[in-house]
Design a protein around this motif. Structure first.
Motif, PDB file in Angstrom:
ATOM      1  N   CYS A 138       0.815  -1.208   0.000  1.00  0.00           N
ATOM      2  CA  CYS A 138       0.000   0.000   0.000  1.00  0.00           C
ATOM      3  C   CYS A 138       0.857   1.272   0.000  1.00  0.00           C
ATOM      4  O   CYS A 138       0.296   2.375  -0.005  1.00  0.00           O
ATOM      5  N   ARG A 267     -14.428  -3.114  -7.208  1.00  0.00           N
ATOM      6  CA  ARG A 267     -13.496  -2.945  -6.104  1.00  0.00           C
ATOM      7  C   ARG A 267     -14.238  -2.580  -4.821  1.00  0.00           C
ATOM      8  O   ARG A 267     -13.878  -3.033  -3.732  1.00  0.00           O
ATOM      9  N   CYS A 271     -13.950  -4.477  -1.313  1.00  0.00           N
ATOM     10  CA  CYS A 271     -13.562  -3.776  -0.083  1.00  0.00           C
ATOM     11  C   CYS A 271     -14.613  -3.932   1.010  1.00  0.00           C
ATOM     12  O   CYS A 271     -14.283  -3.994   2.196  1.00  0.00           O
ATOM     13  N   TRP A 289      -7.678   1.015  -1.022  1.00  0.00           N
ATOM     14  CA  TRP A 289      -8.136   0.790  -2.387  1.00  0.00           C
ATOM     15  C   TRP A 289      -9.387   1.601  -2.728  1.00  0.00           C
ATOM     16  O   TRP A 289      -9.543   2.068  -3.868  1.00  0.00           O
TER      17      TRP A 289
END
Length: 325
Positions: A138, A267, A271, A289
């Motif tokens: 990340c 996404r 998540c 994200w």
């Protein structure tokens, strides 16, 4: 013969780190064509001029002040002071292998333009903190480190060098009109990527990029850069860079934009599941994200209206070359 070499560093708000970087640079072996360091402070003055002023004369440290808090603009102003030779770009939180300057001198031997260079970047974590492997995914590349498994000057294809350790010829930078002031620290878009964008324009002009394995530098990653809030915010800024690049591209059609929206929606579902798992790791990855994809979407919108964004006025000489490019 090697072209003259100048170190150029934009600095803001960190006089102690500037001193650390200059101390490291002073330990480097200097090629005969070395011209010294030009430090351009941008934004509120914070003591960097005093740090530069007390350096020994033989270090050849010059200081320039630009009131606008915009790194790209500061670099453009500095470029007007450097009309020839090889310019090594670094940051005010870097340190160097003692062979770094000589490595750039050897890499650019017999060349006056048409190539640019970079070297491996390692990481100093403040206080010897070592983030877990999952967290490094990340972090930006400058907080992960990067190197190629080669031992000699090698053509780099398909990527660009990291900001704290690369070099280009002044003539080539002038030819592309310098750095994009709508990108980078202090830019109105909030996006990262001014060095990447400049290198991509150099490549578009037909220049070749070469990796120099002995040109080693280290980038300091401070403890605050390993906190969840910083990581999530940085993810958004990197997303902006990605989206802006596509929003500016005339070939990025409305169909492609809809596909980005679908990928973002997918996404979000992933998540949501990550958050349901619970735990610090999954929550942070989900937030990262989500933030990065939102940045991508917002960046596309910014890129679509790129020419309407107000920026600091570019130095006249560079403005002329930017139009020509």
């Amino acid at each position: 013969m090697t072209a003259p070499i100048t170190v150029l560093m934009a600095a803001a708000g960190q006089p102690l780190l500037v001193k650390r970087t200059l101390d490291s640079l002073a330990q480097c072996e200097q090629p005969s064509t070395y011209r010294g360091v030009l430090i351009v402070e941008n934004g509120p003055r914070c003591g960097i001029e005093e740090v530069c002023g007390i350096r020994p004369r033989d270090e050849r440290v010059r200081y320039l002040y630009v009131p606008e808090a915009n790194k790209s603009h500061a670099l453009n102003v500095a470029l007007t002071q450097l009309s020839d030779g090889l310019i090594f770009f670094t940051d005010d939180d870097a340190r160097f292998d003692s062979r770094l300057l000589m490595a750039y001198a050897r890499g650019a031997w017999g060349v006056a333009s048409g190539e640019f260079y970079g070297g491996p970047l390692r990481v100093d974590y403040e206080g010897d903190l070592q983030p877990p492997v999952w967290l490094k995914a990340c972090l930006p590349k400058t907080a992960q480190g990067w190197a190629l498994p080669v031992e000699e000057k090698t053509r780099l294809v398909g990527r660009t060098f990291l900001g704290p350790n690369w070099a280009a010829f002044a003539a080539d930078l002038w030819a592309i009109g310098g750095f994009e002031t709508r990108l980078g620290p202090g830019a109105p878009t909030g996006s990262t990527g001014q060095e990447t964008e400049a290198q991509k324009r150099l490549l578009a002009q037909g220049l070749k990029a070469f990796y120099l394995p002995d040109a080693m530098a280290w980038h300091l990653v401070r403890a605050k850069c390993l906190t969840p809030d910083w990581i999530v915010e940085r993810g958004y800024r990197h997303g902006l860079e990605w989206g802006i690049r596509r929003g500016r591209d005339p070939q990025f059609t409305s169909f492609k934009q809809r596909m980005v929206w679908l990928r973002m929606a997918r996404r979000r579902l992933i998540c949501r599941a990550m958050r349901a798992i619970g735990g610090e790791r999954w929550k942070l990855e989900a937030d990262y994200w989500l933030s990065r994809w939102q940045g991508r979407w917002d960046g596309i919108a910014i890129g679509r209206k790129w020419d309407a964004i107000d920026v600091p006025e570019m130095p006249a000489a560079l403005r002329a070359t930017r139009r020509a490019a």
